[in-house]
Design a protein around this motif. Structure first.
Motif, PDB file in Angstrom:
ATOM      1  N   GLU A 132       0.734  -1.249  -0.059  1.00 57.16           N
ATOM      2  CA  GLU A 132      -0.062   0.001  -0.060  1.00 57.16           C
ATOM      3  C   GLU A 132       0.770   1.287   0.106  1.00 57.16           C
ATOM      4  N   ARG A 133       1.963   1.224   0.832  1.00 56.33           N
ATOM      5  CA  ARG A 133       2.801   2.401   0.888  1.00 56.33           C
ATOM      6  C   ARG A 133       3.588   2.785  -0.553  1.00 56.33           C
ATOM      7  N   VAL A 134       4.022   1.695  -1.194  1.00 54.77           N
ATOM      8  CA  VAL A 134       4.730   1.856  -2.384  1.00 54.77           C
ATOM      9  C   VAL A 134       3.824   2.239  -3.420  1.00 54.77           C
ATOM     10  N   ALA A 135       2.533   1.827  -3.327  1.00 57.20           N
ATOM     11  CA  ALA A 135       1.411   2.150  -4.316  1.00 57.20           C
ATOM     12  C   ALA A 135       1.260   3.633  -4.326  1.00 57.20           C
ATOM     13  N   HIS A 136       1.294   4.323  -3.134  1.00 54.31           N
ATOM     14  CA  HIS A 136       0.939   5.574  -2.912  1.00 54.31           C
ATOM     15  C   HIS A 136       2.037   6.434  -3.448  1.00 54.31           C
ATOM     16  N   LEU A 137       3.279   6.000  -3.331  1.00 54.74           N
ATOM     17  CA  LEU A 137       4.495   6.460  -3.806  1.00 54.74           C
ATOM     18  C   LEU A 137       4.510   6.456  -5.275  1.00 54.74           C
ATOM     19  N   VAL A 138       4.194   5.426  -5.719  1.00 51.67           N
ATOM     20  CA  VAL A 138       4.365   5.404  -7.172  1.00 51.67           C
ATOM     21  C   VAL A 138       3.308   6.098  -8.040  1.00 51.67           C
ATOM     22  N   SER A 139       2.225   6.151  -7.523  1.00 54.14           N
ATOM     23  CA  SER A 139       0.940   6.489  -8.140  1.00 54.14           C
ATOM     24  C   SER A 139       0.615   8.142  -7.880  1.00 54.14           C
ATOM     25  N   GLY A 140       1.459   8.696  -6.841  1.00 54.95           N
ATOM     26  CA  GLY A 140       1.323  10.041  -6.288  1.00 54.95           C
ATOM     27  C   GLY A 140       2.569  10.759  -6.459  1.00 54.95           C
ATOM     28  N   ARG A 141       2.367  11.974  -5.626  1.00 58.88           N
ATOM     29  CA  ARG A 141       3.691  12.747  -5.551  1.00 58.88           C
ATOM     30  C   ARG A 141       4.200  12.681  -4.129  1.00 58.88           C
ATOM     31  N   MET A 142       3.871  12.002  -3.407  1.00 61.63           N
ATOM     32  CA  MET A 142       4.505  11.870  -2.078  1.00 61.63           C
ATOM     33  C   MET A 142       5.735  11.229  -1.885  1.00 61.63           C
ATOM     34  N   LEU A 143       6.728  11.669  -1.296  1.00 67.99           N
ATOM     35  CA  LEU A 143       8.153  11.340  -1.130  1.00 67.99           C
ATOM     36  C   LEU A 143       8.160  10.173  -0.062  1.00 67.99           C
ATOM     37  N   ASP A 144       7.060   9.971   0.760  1.00 68.36           N
ATOM     38  CA  ASP A 144       6.898   8.955   1.472  1.00 68.36           C
ATOM     39  C   ASP A 144       5.417   8.997   2.056  1.00 68.36           C
ATOM     40  N   TYR A 145       5.249   7.880   2.705  1.00 71.68           N
ATOM     41  CA  TYR A 145       3.655   7.550   3.175  1.00 71.68           C
ATOM     42  C   TYR A 145       3.705   6.439   4.285  1.00 71.68           C
ATOM     43  N   VAL A 146       2.950   7.049   5.372  1.00 70.52           N
ATOM     44  CA  VAL A 146       2.713   5.931   6.475  1.00 70.52           C
ATOM     45  C   VAL A 146       1.420   5.906   6.689  1.00 70.52           C
ATOM     46  N   GLU A 147       0.593   4.928   6.828  1.00 67.72           N
ATOM     47  CA  GLU A 147      -0.840   4.979   7.310  1.00 67.72           C
ATOM     48  C   GLU A 147      -0.557   4.641   8.530  1.00 67.72           C
ATOM     49  N   ILE A 148      -1.211   5.466   9.547  1.00 63.93           N
ATOM     50  CA  ILE A 148      -1.029   5.148  10.812  1.00 63.93           C
ATOM     51  C   ILE A 148      -2.245   4.322  11.498  1.00 63.93           C
ATOM     52  N   GLU A 149      -3.352   4.429  11.031  1.00 64.63           N
ATOM     53  CA  GLU A 149      -4.414   3.393  10.975  1.00 64.63           C
ATOM     54  C   GLU A 149      -5.257   3.463   9.527  1.00 64.63           C
ATOM     55  N   GLU A 150      -6.195   2.807   9.932  1.00 64.06           N
ATOM     56  CA  GLU A 150      -7.115   2.710   8.648  1.00 64.06           C
ATOM     57  C   GLU A 150      -7.728   4.173   8.307  1.00 64.06           C
ATOM     58  N   ASP A 151      -7.518   4.870   7.222  1.00 59.39           N
ATOM     59  CA  ASP A 151      -7.996   5.892   6.721  1.00 59.39           C
ATOM     60  C   ASP A 151      -7.325   7.342   7.427  1.00 59.39           C
ATOM     61  N   PHE A 152      -6.055   6.980   8.143  1.00 56.50           N
ATOM     62  CA  PHE A 152      -5.465   7.964   8.554  1.00 56.50           C
ATOM     63  C   PHE A 152      -4.120   7.855   8.277  1.00 56.50           C
ATOM     64  N   ALA A 153      -3.291   8.994   7.834  1.00 58.39           N
ATOM     65  CA  ALA A 153      -1.899   8.794   7.359  1.00 58.39           C
ATOM     66  C   ALA A 153      -0.978   9.993   7.549  1.00 58.39           C
ATOM     67  N   LEU A 154       0.148   9.851   7.543  1.00 56.81           N
ATOM     68  CA  LEU A 154       0.985  10.937   7.221  1.00 56.81           C
ATOM     69  C   LEU A 154       1.774  10.686   5.951  1.00 56.81           C
ATOM     70  N   GLY A 155       1.880  12.107   5.231  1.00 54.92           N
ATOM     71  CA  GLY A 155       2.612  12.176   3.873  1.00 54.92           C
ATOM     72  C   GLY A 155       3.449  12.903   3.885  1.00 54.92           C
ATOM     73  N   LYS A 156       4.759  12.499   3.412  1.00 51.24           N
ATOM     74  CA  LYS A 156       5.932  13.523   3.145  1.00 51.24           C
ATOM     75  C   LYS A 156       5.942  14.185   1.884  1.00 51.24           C
ATOM     76  N   THR A 157       5.861  15.471   1.479  1.00 47.20           N
ATOM     77  CA  THR A 157       5.766  16.028   0.239  1.00 47.20           C
ATOM     78  C   THR A 157       6.443  17.386   0.224  1.00 47.20           C
ATOM     79  N   ARG A 158       6.467  17.989  -0.789  1.00 44.84           N
ATOM     80  CA  ARG A 158       7.148  19.239  -0.962  1.00 44.84           C
ATOM     81  C   ARG A 158       6.010  20.338  -0.792  1.00 44.84           C
ATOM     82  N   ALA A 159       6.358  21.394  -0.127  1.00 50.63           N
ATOM     83  CA  ALA A 159       5.435  22.279  -0.064  1.00 50.63           C
ATOM     84  C   ALA A 159       4.820  23.100  -1.344  1.00 50.63           C
ATOM     85  N   PRO A 160       3.471  22.913  -1.356  1.00 54.07           N
ATOM     86  CA  PRO A 160       2.805  23.635  -2.494  1.00 54.07           C
ATOM     87  C   PRO A 160       2.861  24.967  -2.645  1.00 54.07           C
TER      88      PRO A 160
END
Length: 222
Positions: A132-160
């Motif tokens: 799931e983590r790799v899928a988010h990285l491949v399909s999106g623009r996140m630099l890293d992604y961690v799901e804390i629990e179902e439907d809540f996550a931390l995302g690492k990205t560049r400031a828009p």
């Protein structure tokens, strides 16, 4: 003499496959005493020098677990994945023995629910979570992604662009996007906590928290 929970740095790891052996050696590297258990003599021999103690035993046998002192551990990890019956029976026995903290590996959400129902305190799905983590990285623009629990996550990205040069407290980022900027990192610096007065600059890396869908959409602003 019984050790207190705060000083007891012993862990029982049942199953020395890829997940169990990796976890066990990492714990040893962090100063923990690890008893590694597996029914496969070849695996036990392979990690005999890397772990504090190793033993060949059938973890589905109550008497075998008691002989190796499984009931004396305050922490145990059931790292058996492919053999569901062994995973479930081992976890059930450790629960019956009163081990206070049991982590169990699951290979599916259904397997995980069963482990929780019989008393596992923590269930991990390493293959599912990594996929799931790799899928988010491949399909999106996140630099890293961690799901804390179902439907809540931390995302690492560049400031828009829309928050660059503005105080976070003045951007309305939480109201507009449903996420919170937790940390920020400038080029050549370390991550620091973000506050309402933090002003992101072009190229800054930020960590945001929120509902998974919101985090994904925010990362796409780039």
């Amino acid at each position: 003499m019984q050790r207190s929970k705060t000083t007891d740095k012993r862990v029982l790891v049942v199953g020395l496959g890829r997940f169990g052996s990796s976890l066990a050696t990492e714990l040893v590297d962090h100063g923990w005493e690890v008893l590694g258990v597996d029914s496969n003599p070849r695996l036990v021999q392979a990690y005999a020098d890397a772990l504090t103690h190793t033993v060949v035993a059938d973890s589905t046998d109550d008497e075998a677990l008691r002989q190796i002192g499984a009931h004396e551990f305050s922490r145990a990890v059931v790292a058996i994945g492919t053999h569901l019956e062994e995973s479930i029976l081992t976890t059930s026995l450790l629960v019956d023995m009163g081990v206070p903290h049991i982590w169990a590996k699951a290979i599916s959400r259904r397997h995980g629910r069963i482990l929780q129902q019989i008393g596992a305190h923590n269930v991990v799905l390493p293959e599912h979570d990594m996929g799931e983590r790799v899928a988010h990285l491949v399909s999106g623009r996140m630099l890293d992604y961690v799901e804390i629990e179902e439907d809540f996550a931390l995302g690492k990205t560049r400031a828009p662009r829309e928050i660059i040069g503005r105080k976070l407290g003045e951007t309305g980022i939480r109201a507009n996007h449903g996420i919170t900027v937790v940390c920020i990192k400038r080029h050549g610096a370390q991550f620091t906590y973000a506050t309402a007065d933090t002003v992101p600059q072009k190229g800054d890396i930020i960590i945001v928290a929120g509902k998974t869908e919101r985090v994904e959409k925010f990362a796409e602003l780039n």
